[in-house]
Write an enzyme that holds these catalytic residues in place. Structure first.
Site, short mmCIF file in Angstrom:
data_model
loop_
_atom_site.label_atom_id
_atom_site.label_comp_id
_atom_site.label_asym_id
_atom_site.label_seq_id
_atom_site.Cartn_x
_atom_site.Cartn_y
_atom_site.Cartn_z
N SER A 189 2.08 -4.38 7.53
CA SER A 189 3.33 -4.37 6.79
C SER A 189 4.34 -5.33 7.44
CB SER A 189 3.87 -2.94 6.71
OG SER A 189 4.92 -2.84 5.79
N GLU A 287 -0.82 -2.64 -4.46
CA GLU A 287 0.36 -2.36 -3.64
C GLU A 287 1.42 -3.43 -3.81
OE1 GLU A 287 0.31 -3.03 0.60
OE2 GLU A 287 -1.85 -3.43 0.53
N HIS A 317 -0.69 1.06 0.51
CA HIS A 317 -0.11 0.20 1.55
C HIS A 317 -0.53 0.68 2.94
CE1 HIS A 317 2.84 -2.62 3.15
NE2 HIS A 317 3.32 -1.65 3.92
#
Length: 344
Positions: A189, A287, A317
């Site tokens: 991320s 995502e 995610h």
């Protein structure tokens, strides 16, 4: 913030590798159902009042049940401006210059390979505890020690400070027997953003060209428009649309208040990527950051850098964090091990 990009050149096929992983297990569906009804509503509530004193630091403290793989060794490391943690799972080579508590040298790692890990959390939350289990699995699959960095975060610090902390982590590994050319930088991320940023800065500053990069569900473009214009902005199980724009605003604010020496950090997709090391990028097909992963792979390939993009059907995610529970997550972790071993 980066500008909108609407036209992209064709990919050079000799560097383009995209692999699609089909199939959605029952456990994967259950994970998606769970986060859609727990994590997503929390993030949406935050997006309506992001300046309230949300207990972001508590997330890491409450993650103590996420224990590492049994038998994992771990040791606290104090970097100049933040804490870090060195882990090596059973079967992994110990650090190249492991030092016992009394200061005496112990075993030496086999080939100097190590992983520098930068956690996700939108630059706002999570830390060493939330990612300890994932990091230990990466150590196990790669057979290498991993230094996880608890970098400085928003809103008190701009992204530049997180990049500096990542570089300090790399320097620590180099100083302890792991040449930069044997270090793989990885993150999920927002940590994927930092993965590319730190690797790029390491080359620019002459620290060395890392062996490779591994980005899991990476954020690579601070401009929210590409994400919001994509159909996945209505499909993502984790992030509501509103949160994407709010995060961009917080980043801009932190950059303005960053203080002396805190130059704004460019989005990885906007960097000169020609000297970057080989990359493995993993993303779920639905995502929010899928478009960022795809764009980063494309930009790397256009720069002549070997990049493998893996698209995992309907995975949430940062689904790799569920390794050991969700079969697709475990398989993705195994792919990371395969990629790192092939770099040796």
């Amino acid at each position: 913030m980066s500008v909108a990009r609407t036209e992209l050149l064709p990919l050079p096929t000799h560097h383009a590798t995209t692999r699609e992983f089909a199939g959605v297990s029952t456990r994967s569906r259950a994970l998606s159902f769970s986060v859609r009804r727990t994590v997503r509503p929390f993030i949406e509530a935050w997006s309506y009042a992001p300046t309230l004193p949300w207990p972001a630091s508590a997330i890491d403290h409450l993650a103590f049940p996420l224990v590492p793989v049994p038998g994992t060794h771990r040791r606290r490391v104090d970097l100049p401006m933040c804490p870090a943690e060195l882990l090596w799972a059973p079967g992994a080579a110990p650090p190249a210059a492991q030092v016992d508590m009394d200061g005496t040298a112990a075993q030496v790692g086999m080939d100097g390979t190590a992983v520098l890990y930068l956690h996700g959390g939108a630059f706002l939350c999570c830390g060493l505890t939330t990612h300890r289990h994932l990091v230990s699995r990466i150590s196990a699959t790669t057979g290498a020690p991993v230094l996880a960095v608890g970098y400085r975060m928003l809103p008190r610090h701009p992204i530049r400070r997180a990049v500096e902390d990542g570089l300090d982590g790399l320097r620590w590994l180099v100083a302890h027997g792991h040449p930069a050319e044997r270090v793989v930088i990885a993150g999920d991320s927002a940590g994927g953003f930092l993965t590319f940023a730190v690797a790029h800065e390491a080359v620019r500053l002459g620290i060395g060209r890392p062996a490779g990069t591994v980005a899991l569900s990476p954020l690579t473009d601070l401009d929210p428009r590409g994400k919001l214009d994509h159909p996945n902005s209505h499909r993502c199980a984790v992030f509501p649309r509103r949160a994407v724009a709010v995060l961009s605003t917080l980043v801009e604010r932190a950059e303005r208040l960053g203080g002396e020496g805190a130059e704004p950090v460019a989005s990885p997709v906007d960097l000169d990527l020609s000297e970057m090391p080989p990359a493995l990028i993993q993303t779920g097909s639905e995502e929010m950051t899928y478009v960022d992963a795809e764009l980063m792979a494309r930009r790397l390939q256009l720069a002549g850098v070997s990049a493998e993009l893996q698209v995992w059907e309907k995975q949430v995610h940062a689904f790799q964090a569920a390794a050991g529970v969700v079969p697709e997550s475990s398989r993705a972790i195994a792919e990371i091990g395969r990629f790192v071993r092939e770099l040796r």
